[in-house]
Write a protein that holds these residues in place. Structure first.
Motif, PDB file in Angstrom:
ATOM      1  N   ILE A  56      19.324  -1.290  11.123  1.00 47.16           N
ATOM      2  CA  ILE A  56      18.412  -2.238  10.715  1.00 47.16           C
ATOM      3  C   ILE A  56      17.405  -1.628   9.532  1.00 47.16           C
ATOM      4  CG2 ILE A  56      16.401  -3.503  11.198  1.00 47.16           C
ATOM      5  CD1 ILE A  56      17.590  -4.249  13.852  1.00 47.16           C
ATOM      6  N   GLY A  57      17.229  -0.148  10.295  1.00 47.29           N
ATOM      7  CA  GLY A  57      16.200   0.751   9.529  1.00 47.29           C
ATOM      8  C   GLY A  57      17.330   1.466   8.331  1.00 47.29           C
ATOM      9  N   PRO A  58      16.653   2.290   7.522  1.00 48.99           N
ATOM     10  CA  PRO A  58      17.386   3.141   6.746  1.00 48.99           C
ATOM     11  C   PRO A  58      18.085   4.144   7.427  1.00 48.99           C
ATOM     12  CG  PRO A  58      14.865   3.606   6.437  1.00 48.99           C
ATOM     13  CD  PRO A  58      15.063   2.538   7.436  1.00 48.99           C
ATOM     14  N   ALA A  59      19.046   4.877   6.583  1.00 50.72           N
ATOM     15  CA  ALA A  59      19.809   6.126   7.259  1.00 50.72           C
ATOM     16  C   ALA A  59      18.872   7.364   7.311  1.00 50.72           C
ATOM     17  CB  ALA A  59      21.098   6.391   6.390  1.00 50.72           C
ATOM     18  N   LEU A  60      19.063   8.088   8.170  1.00 51.29           N
ATOM     19  CA  LEU A  60      18.301   9.448   8.383  1.00 51.29           C
ATOM     20  C   LEU A  60      18.819  10.615   8.739  1.00 51.29           C
ATOM     21  CD1 LEU A  60      15.613   7.842  11.222  1.00 51.29           C
ATOM     22  CD2 LEU A  60      15.260   8.006   8.634  1.00 51.29           C
ATOM     23  N   ALA A  61      20.364  10.515   8.065  1.00 53.57           N
ATOM     24  CA  ALA A  61      21.048  11.751   8.145  1.00 53.57           C
ATOM     25  C   ALA A  61      20.731  12.791   7.294  1.00 53.57           C
ATOM     26  CB  ALA A  61      22.543  11.359   7.956  1.00 53.57           C
ATOM     27  N   ASN A  62      20.171  12.452   6.175  1.00 49.43           N
ATOM     28  CA  ASN A  62      19.717  13.154   5.224  1.00 49.43           C
ATOM     29  C   ASN A  62      18.418  13.209   4.587  1.00 49.43           C
ATOM     30  OD1 ASN A  62      20.220  11.265   3.730  1.00 49.43           O
ATOM     31  ND2 ASN A  62      21.503  12.349   2.209  1.00 49.43           N
ATOM     32  N   ILE A  63      17.378  12.765   5.633  1.00 54.15           N
ATOM     33  CA  ILE A  63      16.226  12.406   5.151  1.00 54.15           C
ATOM     34  C   ILE A  63      15.361  13.781   4.830  1.00 54.15           C
ATOM     35  CG2 ILE A  63      15.266  12.431   7.484  1.00 54.15           C
ATOM     36  CD1 ILE A  63      14.493   9.567   5.056  1.00 54.15           C
ATOM     37  N   GLY A  64      15.669  14.641   5.450  1.00 59.82           N
ATOM     38  CA  GLY A  64      15.028  16.073   5.174  1.00 59.82           C
ATOM     39  C   GLY A  64      15.057  16.481   3.781  1.00 59.82           C
ATOM     40  N   SER A  65      16.215  16.090   3.082  1.00 65.74           N
ATOM     41  CA  SER A  65      16.248  16.469   1.714  1.00 65.74           C
ATOM     42  C   SER A  65      15.373  15.594   0.669  1.00 65.74           C
ATOM     43  CB  SER A  65      17.875  16.537   1.337  1.00 65.74           C
ATOM     44  OG  SER A  65      18.070  14.844   1.394  1.00 65.74           O
ATOM     45  N   ILE A  67       6.349   7.774  10.740  1.00 66.90           N
ATOM     46  CA  ILE A  67       6.433   7.477  12.199  1.00 66.90           C
ATOM     47  C   ILE A  67       5.035   7.075  12.611  1.00 66.90           C
ATOM     48  CG2 ILE A  67       6.875   8.625  14.354  1.00 66.90           C
ATOM     49  CD1 ILE A  67       8.663  10.512  12.875  1.00 66.90           C
ATOM     50  N   LEU A  68       4.014   7.547  12.170  1.00 70.78           N
ATOM     51  CA  LEU A  68       2.620   7.364  12.968  1.00 70.78           C
ATOM     52  C   LEU A  68       2.165   6.150  12.237  1.00 70.78           C
ATOM     53  CD1 LEU A  68       0.992  10.596  13.410  1.00 70.78           C
ATOM     54  CD2 LEU A  68       1.723   9.212  15.194  1.00 70.78           C
ATOM     55  N   LYS A  69       2.104   5.767  11.050  1.00 66.86           N
ATOM     56  CA  LYS A  69       1.649   4.544  10.199  1.00 66.86           C
ATOM     57  C   LYS A  69       2.618   3.697  10.079  1.00 66.86           C
ATOM     58  CE  LYS A  69      -1.690   7.954   8.279  1.00 66.86           C
ATOM     59  NZ  LYS A  69      -1.828   8.667   7.134  1.00 66.86           N
ATOM     60  N   GLY A  70       3.889   3.758  10.144  1.00 65.41           N
ATOM     61  CA  GLY A  70       4.814   2.662   9.660  1.00 65.41           C
ATOM     62  C   GLY A  70       4.982   2.767   8.229  1.00 65.41           C
ATOM     63  N   GLN A  71       5.965   2.112   7.804  1.00 63.06           N
ATOM     64  CA  GLN A  71       6.223   2.037   6.345  1.00 63.06           C
ATOM     65  C   GLN A  71       7.452   0.883   6.317  1.00 63.06           C
ATOM     66  OE1 GLN A  71       7.242   5.521   4.357  1.00 63.06           O
ATOM     67  NE2 GLN A  71       8.221   4.253   2.462  1.00 63.06           N
ATOM     68  N   GLY A  72       7.207  -0.130   5.285  1.00 59.11           N
ATOM     69  CA  GLY A  72       8.099  -1.288   5.221  1.00 59.11           C
ATOM     70  C   GLY A  72       8.239  -2.009   6.284  1.00 59.11           C
ATOM     71  N   THR A  73       9.486  -2.165   6.849  1.00 53.85           N
ATOM     72  CA  THR A  73       9.570  -3.008   8.206  1.00 53.85           C
ATOM     73  C   THR A  73       9.354  -2.208   9.357  1.00 53.85           C
ATOM     74  OG1 THR A  73      11.961  -2.542   8.271  1.00 53.85           O
ATOM     75  CG2 THR A  73      11.020  -4.527   7.094  1.00 53.85           C
ATOM     76  N   MET A  74       9.068  -1.065   9.410  1.00 57.89           N
ATOM     77  CA  MET A  74       8.786  -0.041  10.653  1.00 57.89           C
ATOM     78  C   MET A  74       7.332  -0.276  10.862  1.00 57.89           C
ATOM     79  SD  MET A  74       9.492   3.983  11.397  1.00 57.89           S
ATOM     80  CE  MET A  74       8.990   4.747  12.503  1.00 57.89           C
ATOM     81  N   PRO A  75       7.291  -0.826  12.200  1.00 60.58           N
ATOM     82  CA  PRO A  75       5.959  -0.619  12.749  1.00 60.58           C
ATOM     83  C   PRO A  75       5.302   0.649  13.207  1.00 60.58           C
ATOM     84  CG  PRO A  75       7.589  -1.169  14.653  1.00 60.58           C
ATOM     85  CD  PRO A  75       8.275  -0.889  13.077  1.00 60.58           C
TER      86      PRO A  75
END
Length: 118
Positions: free
Chosen positions: A70-79, A90-98
């Protein structure tokens, strides 16, 4: 002679009510033990490692392999983002993430772990 068809039902009801009272008295005897229990017994351990935090809070939306569902892939989020940006999301949310799925301490642990995923 005809038998009364209500007798079996009355017996079952009488036995059921008696059993309820018996179990209630057993529960009253164990009330303190059930309320307080053993110290430490039955407590849910807080996740400590990033893998445990992820599994407890994030896996349903981001997948078990960070592949995204449902959420985006995080496999290479560090790049794409640094730890501070990831922690903010994580703390404030973004898009559909609460916001506020995990507390600040766990968010920092997760953000550092995800920032290493390149």
């Amino acid at each position: 002679m005809n038998r009364n068809p209500l007798i079996p039902f009355a017996l079952i009801a009488f036995l059921g009510i008696g059993l309820m009272f018996l179990l209630s008295f057993v529960g009253l005897d164990n009330m303190d033990e059930m309320a307080h229990g053993d110290e430490g017994a039955g407590e849910i351990a807080e996740p400590a490692t990033p893998d445990e935090i992820y599994a407890a809070s994030c896996i349903s939306c981001h997948g078990d392999q960070l592949q995204g569902t449902i959420g985006p892939a995080l496999a290479n989020i560090g790049s794409k983002y640094d730890a501070a940006h990831i922690e903010g999301v994580i703390l404030k949310g973004q898009g559909t993430m609460p916001p506020g799925i995990v507390d600040a301490e766990k968010a920092k642990i997760l953000a550092e772990w995800l920032a290493e995923k390149k």
